[in-house]
Design a protein around this motif. Structure first.
Motif, PDB file in Angstrom:
ATOM      1  N   ARG A  25       0.865  -1.396   0.064  1.00 60.02           N
ATOM      2  CA  ARG A  25      -0.097   0.167   0.020  1.00 60.02           C
ATOM      3  C   ARG A  25       1.001   1.103  -0.104  1.00 60.02           C
ATOM      4  O   ARG A  25       0.525   2.196  -0.666  1.00 60.02           O
ATOM      5  CB  ARG A  25      -0.960   0.216   1.235  1.00 60.02           C
ATOM      6  N   ALA A  26       1.857   1.274   0.752  1.00 55.20           N
ATOM      7  CA  ALA A  26       2.598   2.499   1.194  1.00 55.20           C
ATOM      8  C   ALA A  26       3.402   2.726  -0.361  1.00 55.20           C
ATOM      9  O   ALA A  26       3.814   4.023  -0.647  1.00 55.20           O
ATOM     10  CB  ALA A  26       3.544   2.224   2.292  1.00 55.20           C
ATOM     11  N   PHE A  27       4.284   1.794  -0.867  1.00 55.85           N
ATOM     12  CA  PHE A  27       5.011   1.786  -1.857  1.00 55.85           C
ATOM     13  C   PHE A  27       4.796   1.507  -3.360  1.00 55.85           C
ATOM     14  O   PHE A  27       5.117   1.718  -4.226  1.00 55.85           O
ATOM     15  CB  PHE A  27       6.511   1.187  -1.563  1.00 55.85           C
ATOM     16  N   GLY A  28       3.625   0.832  -3.387  1.00 54.97           N
ATOM     17  CA  GLY A  28       3.033   0.298  -4.656  1.00 54.97           C
ATOM     18  C   GLY A  28       2.116   1.339  -5.249  1.00 54.97           C
ATOM     19  O   GLY A  28       2.357   1.593  -6.418  1.00 54.97           O
ATOM     20  N   ASP A  29       1.379   1.888  -4.301  1.00 52.56           N
ATOM     21  CA  ASP A  29       0.343   2.894  -4.754  1.00 52.56           C
ATOM     22  C   ASP A  29       0.882   4.258  -4.706  1.00 52.56           C
ATOM     23  O   ASP A  29      -0.042   5.233  -5.020  1.00 52.56           O
ATOM     24  CB  ASP A  29      -1.064   2.424  -3.911  1.00 52.56           C
ATOM     25  N   GLY A  30       1.702   4.632  -3.773  1.00 50.16           N
ATOM     26  CA  GLY A  30       1.986   5.989  -3.362  1.00 50.16           C
ATOM     27  C   GLY A  30       3.596   6.294  -3.655  1.00 50.16           C
ATOM     28  O   GLY A  30       4.234   5.450  -4.312  1.00 50.16           O
ATOM     29  N   ASN A  31       3.765   7.468  -3.324  1.00 52.79           N
ATOM     30  CA  ASN A  31       5.140   8.184  -3.752  1.00 52.79           C
ATOM     31  C   ASN A  31       6.053   7.587  -2.458  1.00 52.79           C
ATOM     32  O   ASN A  31       5.878   7.968  -1.309  1.00 52.79           O
ATOM     33  CB  ASN A  31       4.977   9.671  -3.733  1.00 52.79           C
ATOM     34  N   PHE A  32       7.262   7.068  -2.673  1.00 51.03           N
ATOM     35  CA  PHE A  32       8.417   6.636  -2.008  1.00 51.03           C
ATOM     36  C   PHE A  32       8.581   7.700  -0.848  1.00 51.03           C
ATOM     37  O   PHE A  32       8.556   7.484   0.383  1.00 51.03           O
ATOM     38  CB  PHE A  32       9.481   6.251  -2.210  1.00 51.03           C
ATOM     39  N   LEU A  33       8.665   8.918  -1.233  1.00 52.97           N
ATOM     40  CA  LEU A  33       9.018   9.972  -0.537  1.00 52.97           C
ATOM     41  C   LEU A  33       8.016  10.316   0.558  1.00 52.97           C
ATOM     42  O   LEU A  33       8.364  11.148   1.648  1.00 52.97           O
ATOM     43  CB  LEU A  33       9.280  11.265  -1.529  1.00 52.97           C
ATOM     44  N   ASP A  34       6.646  10.176   0.404  1.00 53.91           N
ATOM     45  CA  ASP A  34       5.477  10.358   1.562  1.00 53.91           C
ATOM     46  C   ASP A  34       5.884   9.301   2.673  1.00 53.91           C
ATOM     47  O   ASP A  34       5.277   9.682   3.744  1.00 53.91           O
ATOM     48  CB  ASP A  34       4.307   9.882   0.848  1.00 53.91           C
ATOM     49  N   GLN A  35       6.843   8.433   2.824  1.00 52.83           N
ATOM     50  CA  GLN A  35       6.880   7.493   3.818  1.00 52.83           C
ATOM     51  C   GLN A  35       8.484   7.926   4.542  1.00 52.83           C
ATOM     52  O   GLN A  35       8.771   7.446   5.535  1.00 52.83           O
ATOM     53  CB  GLN A  35       7.117   6.050   3.239  1.00 52.83           C
ATOM     54  N   VAL A  36       8.930   8.979   3.988  1.00 47.36           N
ATOM     55  CA  VAL A  36      10.338   9.210   4.412  1.00 47.36           C
ATOM     56  C   VAL A  36       9.945   9.615   5.952  1.00 47.36           C
ATOM     57  O   VAL A  36       9.194  10.630   6.631  1.00 47.36           O
ATOM     58  CB  VAL A  36      10.861  10.579   3.906  1.00 47.36           C
ATOM     59  N   GLY A  37      11.077   9.220   6.917  1.00 42.03           N
ATOM     60  CA  GLY A  37      10.712   9.299   8.304  1.00 42.03           C
ATOM     61  C   GLY A  37       9.542   8.612   9.172  1.00 42.03           C
ATOM     62  O   GLY A  37       9.595   8.826  10.093  1.00 42.03           O
ATOM     63  N   GLY A  38       8.832   7.931   8.370  1.00 43.18           N
ATOM     64  CA  GLY A  38       7.570   7.300   8.941  1.00 43.18           C
ATOM     65  C   GLY A  38       7.851   5.912   9.571  1.00 43.18           C
ATOM     66  O   GLY A  38       9.040   5.530   9.404  1.00 43.18           O
ATOM     67  N   PRO A  39       6.891   5.158  10.124  1.00 46.93           N
ATOM     68  CA  PRO A  39       7.109   3.840  10.502  1.00 46.93           C
ATOM     69  C   PRO A  39       7.401   3.008   9.681  1.00 46.93           C
ATOM     70  O   PRO A  39       8.166   1.876  10.014  1.00 46.93           O
ATOM     71  CB  PRO A  39       5.485   3.603  11.158  1.00 46.93           C
ATOM     72  N   LEU A  40       7.405   3.037   8.301  1.00 40.72           N
ATOM     73  CA  LEU A  40       8.032   2.179   7.327  1.00 40.72           C
ATOM     74  C   LEU A  40       9.440   2.507   6.717  1.00 40.72           C
ATOM     75  O   LEU A  40       9.715   1.902   5.977  1.00 40.72           O
ATOM     76  CB  LEU A  40       6.883   1.944   6.273  1.00 40.72           C
ATOM     77  N   ASP A  41       9.905   3.444   7.080  1.00 45.64           N
ATOM     78  CA  ASP A  41      11.349   3.990   6.771  1.00 45.64           C
ATOM     79  C   ASP A  41      12.177   3.277   7.835  1.00 45.64           C
ATOM     80  O   ASP A  41      12.310   3.800   8.801  1.00 45.64           O
ATOM     81  CB  ASP A  41      11.285   5.287   7.081  1.00 45.64           C
ATOM     82  N   VAL A  42      12.786   2.282   7.122  1.00 41.91           N
ATOM     83  CA  VAL A  42      13.776   1.365   7.884  1.00 41.91           C
ATOM     84  C   VAL A  42      14.911   2.098   8.531  1.00 41.91           C
ATOM     85  O   VAL A  42      15.486   1.943   9.447  1.00 41.91           O
ATOM     86  CB  VAL A  42      14.137  -0.159   7.229  1.00 41.91           C
ATOM     87  N   ARG A  43      15.257   3.180   7.727  1.00 39.32           N
ATOM     88  CA  ARG A  43      16.328   4.152   8.023  1.00 39.32           C
ATOM     89  C   ARG A  43      16.115   4.891   9.526  1.00 39.32           C
ATOM     90  O   ARG A  43      17.070   4.791  10.143  1.00 39.32           O
ATOM     91  CB  ARG A  43      16.788   5.302   6.987  1.00 39.32           C
ATOM     92  N   ALA A  44      14.798   5.082   9.624  1.00 37.94           N
ATOM     93  CA  ALA A  44      14.485   6.066  10.723  1.00 37.94           C
ATOM     94  C   ALA A  44      14.258   4.752  11.816  1.00 37.94           C
ATOM     95  O   ALA A  44      14.556   5.216  13.062  1.00 37.94           O
ATOM     96  CB  ALA A  44      13.126   6.744  10.564  1.00 37.94           C
ATOM     97  N   VAL A  45      13.845   3.737  11.576  1.00 36.42           N
ATOM     98  CA  VAL A  45      13.707   2.624  12.523  1.00 36.42           C
ATOM     99  C   VAL A  45      14.978   2.339  13.225  1.00 36.42           C
ATOM    100  O   VAL A  45      15.007   2.209  14.199  1.00 36.42           O
ATOM    101  CB  VAL A  45      12.873   1.585  11.907  1.00 36.42           C
ATOM    102  N   VAL A  46      15.979   2.049  12.511  1.00 32.21           N
ATOM    103  CA  VAL A  46      17.059   1.650  12.810  1.00 32.21           C
ATOM    104  C   VAL A  46      17.897   2.700  13.586  1.00 32.21           C
ATOM    105  O   VAL A  46      18.587   2.750  14.678  1.00 32.21           O
ATOM    106  CB  VAL A  46      18.059   1.152  11.760  1.00 32.21           C
ATOM    107  N   ALA A  47      17.906   3.952  13.174  1.00 30.75           N
ATOM    108  CA  ALA A  47      18.419   5.137  13.739  1.00 30.75           C
ATOM    109  C   ALA A  47      17.818   5.355  14.999  1.00 30.75           C
ATOM    110  O   ALA A  47      18.318   5.898  16.006  1.00 30.75           O
ATOM    111  CB  ALA A  47      18.496   6.518  12.927  1.00 30.75           C
ATOM    112  N   ALA A  48      16.542   5.006  15.202  1.00 34.05           N
ATOM    113  CA  ALA A  48      15.867   5.235  16.676  1.00 34.05           C
ATOM    114  C   ALA A  48      16.081   4.280  17.731  1.00 34.05           C
ATOM    115  O   ALA A  48      15.615   4.298  18.998  1.00 34.05           O
ATOM    116  CB  ALA A  48      14.364   5.376  16.486  1.00 34.05           C
ATOM    117  N   VAL A  49      16.745   3.077  17.177  1.00 32.25           N
ATOM    118  CA  VAL A  49      17.232   2.157  18.410  1.00 32.25           C
ATOM    119  C   VAL A  49      17.897   2.742  19.499  1.00 32.25           C
ATOM    120  O   VAL A  49      19.086   3.089  18.877  1.00 32.25           O
ATOM    121  CB  VAL A  49      17.588   0.920  17.843  1.00 32.25           C
TER     122      VAL A  49
END
Length: 335
Positions: A15-39
């Motif tokens: 839903r997030a990446f197939g139907d929408g713009n990748f950049l809309d997810q930046v920093g969100g719960p599905l941004d694995v970069r943000a998830v790893v950085a927040a550990v």
């Protein structure tokens, strides 16, 4: 019907990446970069795996289970768990493994661990795009640019998975750099390969690479350090590295394996025509013994189709790019 169709994580990714713009997810719960950085540091150090949101990414729950086995199981159980993580990378599912990178680094840094080299192998694999069989001047040492999007089999942006791992490596540079001085040559090679992927702290890493190279007595490790210096230089557009590798391969006083790796590094760092001087150097250096010496290096293993043919394939692809592989291999590593 695929089991992925019933997986909530896969559905969320679609839903997030197939139907929408990748950049809309930046920093969100599905941004694995943000998830790893927040550990948080204490979560990493104390292995509080339950505090990491593994279930946001396809097969992430299985990755957490593998990490629990690796942490608490015996040698065989831990080896199988690492094999499963490496298998996910091979299957192009790095997003699931990226949150494990900080924990894997700590396993590698633990002198009591039975899987230090293997853990670093997974760390380095997550931090690289699909690269098996890659041996051209353009791609052997290359990290893709952020504007060249590549998606994993789940539809997740692979660029983000790789970047998350590279940022985690940079964040834990202090744990990884001492491994370059470990008594085990295989661990020193694995550490160099992982650190070459760091997204930051490059000046510190480069300084230690060069100092270790000056002190290193093991030929294979020296070869690995030169390739690591070259890859770090390419990733961060460090022009002095281009000059340095040129001086290395042209210097007959340098060890043969240092010059051989410098040849590969120079050809990957520059698009200049290969000079006759370099070809003359290769006449002396490109021996069966050199091929065997460099075969265990992860850069060579990534390029090989058959055991110990990585260096041969790299040299053929770089020196004769318009000529088919003499063994008749296709460009498909799984062919």
């Amino acid at each position: 019907m695929s089991e992925w169709e019933f997986d909530p994580a896969c559905q969320a990714v679609w839903r997030a990446f197939g139907d929408g713009n990748f950049l809309d997810q930046v920093g969100g719960p599905l941004d694995v970069r943000a998830v790893v950085a927040a550990v948080r540091p204490e979560v990493k150090d104390e292995f509080l795996l339950e505090e990491v949101p593994w279930d946001r990414f396809p097969d992430g729950v299985e990755v957490r289970e593998d990490m629990e086995r690796l942490r608490s199981g015996g040698v065989d159980v831990g080896g199988r768990a690492l094999g499963m993580l490496m298998g996910l990378c091979a299957n192009d599912m790095r997003a699931a493994v990226a949150p494990a990178v900080p924990f894997l680094i700590r396993i590698a840094a633990d002198p009591g661990s039975s899987h230090r080299v293997e853990a670093l192998g997974v760390v380095a694999e997550v931090a690289r795009m699909r690269h098996q069989g890659v041996c051209t001047r353009e791609d052997m040492l290359r990290f893709r640019d952020d504007d060249e999007w590549s998606v994993e089999v789940t539809g997740y942006p692979q660029n983000w998975s790789v970047q998350a791992a590279r940022e985690a490596i940079a964040a834990d540079t202090g744990l990884l750099l001492p491994l370059l001085h470990d008594a085990d040559p295989a661990l020193r090679i694995a550490a160099a390969y992982a650190l070459a992927a760091a997204l930051d702290r490059t000046r510190d890493i480069r300084t230690v690479f060069h100092a270790r190279l000056d002190a290193e007595q093991e030929p294979a490790v020296r070869a690995a350090l030169v390739l690591a210096i070259a890859q770090l230089g390419r990733a961060h557009r460090h022009e002095p590295t281009v000059v340095w590798v040129r001086e290395c391969w042209a210097d007959p006083a340098r060890p043969a394996e240092v010059r051989m790796s410098a040849v590969l590094g120079w050809m990957c760092l520059t698009g200049l025509p290969v000079p006759n001087e370099l070809r003359t150097v290769l006449d002396d250096l490109a021996t069966d013994g050199m091929t065997l010496l460099m075969a265990p290096l992860p850069w060579m293993r990534a390029a090989e189709y058959l055991d110990h043919d990585g260096l041969r394939r790299c040299l053929h692809a770089m020196l004769h790019p318009d000529t088919p592989d003499p063994a008749g291999y296709s460009d498909d590593p799984w062919a």
